[in-house]
Design an enzyme around this catalytic site. Structure first.
Site, mmCIF file in Angstrom:
data_model
loop_
_atom_site.group_PDB
_atom_site.id
_atom_site.type_symbol
_atom_site.label_atom_id
_atom_site.label_comp_id
_atom_site.label_asym_id
_atom_site.label_seq_id
_atom_site.Cartn_x
_atom_site.Cartn_y
_atom_site.Cartn_z
ATOM 1 N N GLU A 245 10.632 -1.867 -2.521
ATOM 2 C CA GLU A 245 10.624 -3.296 -2.213
ATOM 3 C C GLU A 245 9.478 -3.495 -1.243
ATOM 4 O O GLU A 245 9.473 -2.922 -0.159
ATOM 5 C CB GLU A 245 11.975 -3.709 -1.619
ATOM 6 N N CYS B 62 10.713 -9.588 5.183
ATOM 7 C CA CYS B 62 10.055 -9.609 3.878
ATOM 8 C C CYS B 62 10.219 -10.965 3.203
ATOM 9 O O CYS B 62 9.551 -11.245 2.205
ATOM 10 C CB CYS B 62 10.603 -8.500 2.989
ATOM 11 N N GLN C 174 0.827 -1.209 0.000
ATOM 12 C CA GLN C 174 0.000 0.000 0.000
ATOM 13 C C GLN C 174 0.863 1.260 0.000
ATOM 14 O O GLN C 174 0.623 2.184 -0.781
ATOM 15 C CB GLN C 174 -0.921 -0.012 1.220
#
Length: 527
Positions: A264, A301, A243
C-alpha cells in the site's frame, strides 16, 4: 524492558555488529535505547524457524488461532503506559493518538479472531459427484482457501502499531495460518520490540509453535532485501512510499520463485468540489478541509493532497478561506527529522513548478522537526500537462486545481494515476448530472467518498483500503478489514478425495458448522 535485540521465535539475539538508536522528534534528540541490526545468520534462523512452525500452525484450528490473536490483544493492552510512553518518544505524536492507535490495533486483532473462530472465511465450495451423468460422469471436487506460508511484514513509519509489528498485515497473516517475520521500522524499533514481546508471550501462552513470529531490527535496506529474496519467504506486506514498495515488488518478481508483494503506497486522494457545493457551503468545506489537510501533520496515506473545482468566484472565496484557516492551525511535529526534511524539499520543488501560485505558506518560526503547512493553486491545463504536479507531498500540503469547465475537470482526473480514495462534494443532487465525472473518478480509486473527508479509515468488513496502481500493487485486495486475510491464502481443490482425509471444512459432515457453497447453494447443512 527494551533490550534492542532481535526476537527469533522464542529467543533473543544480538549477533550483528551494526547498531542504531531511535529519535525523539519532539525533544530533537536520540532515545537511549541501542538496537542491534539483524545479521545474515539471524535472518536465516528466523525464516527457518518460521518454515518449521508453518508445518503445524497451518493446521491449527480456527479456535486456537482466535485464542492466539485475542491473547496478543490482551498482552498489548497489558503493556499499558510503557507502550504509550515509548510510542510518543519515538514518533513525536501525542498520547491521544497513541492510545487511539493501540485501540485500533487491538480491535483489528479481535476482529480477525472472530473471523477465524467462525470459519466460513475459507470459502469452502463442494460439487458432489454424479456418476450417472452422460456423456461423462461428474467427478467430486471440493475447494477451499489455504495459507501461503511465511509472510514478511515491513513496519510502517507513520503507524507504529496499526500497520506495523502486530498491525493489520500481521494479524491477517496469523488468521490465515501464516507465520510472520517482521522487519521492524527503525524509527520506532522500541515500540516494535515491546509489541513483539507481547506477541511472543501470547504465542507461549497459547502453545503456538516456536518461530510463528520473529522481529528483526534494521536501520537500512539490506535486511529487507535479504528477507524478500529468501526462498522460504512466500509473501510480503508493505506500507510506505511508492519507491520502496515498487523496489520490493520488482525484487520479488525477479526471484526464481516469484512471490506476491502486497504494498500500500502513495496517494494524493483527489477531492472534487462541485459548483453548487462551492457556492452554498464553500466556507464550511474550506474549514473542514483545513483540518483534514493538517490532521496528524498530514502524515496519513489518505491526506487530501488535491482539491479540484471549476473556476468561479466561489472557488476564489473557498481558496481564501481555506488558506486563512490553514494558517490559523499551529504547526506540529513530524515523525522524524528525515521525514520533515523530505517534506520541506518536496514542498519547495512543487512550489517551483511553472504556473503554480502559493496561496498559503506558514512562515512563523517553528521548533525543529515541525512541518509548515501550505496550499498552492494551479490551472487544470497546467495540471494535465505536468505530471510532477500529480505526485504526493507527504505532509500538510494540498493543491487546488482550477479547471475551466467540467470537460477539463474530467481530463484532469483521467490524467492521474491510481489512488486510495476519491471524494465528491455535492449539493442539491448536482452529482446526479455528473455521471461521467463520477465514473472517471471511480475508475481511479479504491474508495469513493461522498460529502466527507478521506482522512479516517473505518476498520470494518466493507472498507476497501487499496486502489489501482500505484496506490497499491494489487487493487483486488484491501489492507484494512477482515478481507485483508485474502492476501495470504490460495485456493486448493481436492478431487475424488476420501472423506475422512479431507480438511474439516470440506468433509461431508461439516464438523465446523460453517457456511459452504454446495452444488451452487450456500448452506450450513451436511451432505
Amino acid at each position: 524492558m527494551i533490550t534492542g535485540k532481535n526476537q527469533l521465535g522464542n529467543s533473543l539475539s544480538n549477533l550483528g555488529t551494526k547498531s542504531f538508536k531511535t529519535f525523539n522528534p519532539q525533544q530533537n534528540k536520540e532515545n537511549e535505547w541501542n538496537f542491534f541490526e539483524a545479521n545474515e545468520t539471524e535472518i536465516e534462523t528466523a525464516l527457518k524457524l518460521a518454515d518449521r512452525a508453518f508445518e503445524t500452525f497451518q493446521k491449527a484450528s480456527g479456535a486456537s488461532r482466535a485464542l492466539f490473536l485475542n491473547t496478543i490483544a490482551d498482552e498489548i493492552e497489558a503493556l499499558d503506559d510503557v507502550l504509550i510512553t515509548t510510542y510518543c518518544a519515538e514518533t513525536g505524536l501525542p498520547e491521544g493518538r497513541a492510545k487511539g492507535e493501540r485501540g485500533r490495533t487491538m480491535g483489528q486483532l479481535r476482529s480477525f479472531a472472530k473471523l477465524v473462530e467462525e470459519g466460513s472465511w475459507v470459502k469452502a465450495s463442494i460439487d458432489t459427484a454424479i456418476p450417472e451423468r452422460q456423456p461423462f460422469p461428474k467427478i467430486d471436487i471440493r475447494k477451499m482457501m489455504a495459507p501461503l506460508g511465511t509472510v514478511v511484514v515491513f513496519g510502517a513509519s507513520n503507524f507504529p502499531l496499526a500497520y506495523s509489528t502486530a498491525g493489520g498485515d500481521t494479524a491477517s497473516a496469523f488468521a490465515a495460518g501464516c507465520p510472520v517475520v517482521v522487519k521492524s521500522h527503525p524509527m520506532h524499533a522500541g515500540t516494535g520490540e515491546l509489541v513483539a514481546h507481547a506477541i511472543n508471550i501470547a504465542a507461549k501462552k497459547t502453545n503456538m509453535p516456536d518461530g510463528v513470529f520473529s522481529n528483526l531490527n534494521s536501520s537500512g535496506i539490506e535486511v529487507g532485501q535479504k528477507l524478500v529474496n529468501h526462498p522460504l519467504t512466500k509473501a510480503v506486506g508493505f506500507t510506505g512510499s511508492i519507491q520502496g514498495g515498487r523496489a520490493l515488488f520488482d525484487m520479488a518478481s525477479r526471484r526464481k520463485e516469484p512471490i506476491p508483494v502486497f504494498a500500500e503506497m502513495g496517494s494524493v486522494n483527489p477531492v472534487i468540489i462541485l459548483p453548487q457545493a462551492l457556492q452554498l457551503k464553500g466556507e464550511a468545506w474550506a474549514k473542514t478541509y483545513a483540518g483534514s489537510i493538517t490532521l496528524g501533520t498530514g502524515q496519513f496515506c489518505t491526506n487530501p493532497g488535491l482539491l479540484f473545482a471549476i473556476k468561479h468566484d466561489s472557488l476564489e472565496n473557498f481558496t481564501t478561506v481555506l488558506s486563512e484557516e490553514l494558517l490559523k492551525i499551529d504547526a506540529s511535529c513530524m515523525l522524524h527529522p528525515t521525514i520533515q526534511s523530505n517534506y520541506s524539499k518536496n514542498k519547495s520543488e512543487m512550489m517551483e513548478q511553472d504556473g503554480l501560485s502559493i496561496t498559503a505558506d506558514l512562515k512563523t518560526n517553528t521548533p525543529p522537526n515541525f512541518a509548515k503547512q501550505a496550499v498552492v493553486k494551479v490551472s487544470g491545463e497546467k495540471f494535465i500537462s505536468n505530471t510532477k504536479l500529480h505526485q504526493e507531498v507527504f505532509g500538510p500540503f494540498s493543491m487546488i486545481v482550477s479547471c475551466k469547465d467540467e470537460e477539463e475537470l474530467v481530463k484532469a482526473i483521467q490524467s492521474m494515476e491510481g489512488q486510495l480514495t476519491g471524494t465528491i462534494i455535492s449539493e442539491n443532487g448536482e452529482v446526479d448530472n455528473s455521471s461521467v465525472l463520477v465514473n472517471t473518478l471511480q475508475s481511479k480509486v479504491g474508495r469513493l467518498i461522498f460529502n466527507g473527508v478521506p482522512t479516517g479509515v473505518e476498520v470494518c468488513p466493507s472498507m476497501q483500503h487499496g486502489g489501482p496502481y500505484p496506490a497499491s500493487t494489487d487493487s483486488r485486495f484491501t489492507a484494512v478489514g477482515i478481507h485483508a486475510i485474502d492476501r495470504w491464502v490460495r485456493p486448493i481443490s481436492f478431487q475424488n478425495w476420501p472423506n475422512h482425509l479431507l480438511p474439516n471444512a470440506l468433509m461431508n459432515e461439516n464438523p465446523l458448522k460453517i457456511e459452504r457453497l454446495i452444488n451452487g447453494e450456500l448452506t450450513k447443512r451436511a451432505i
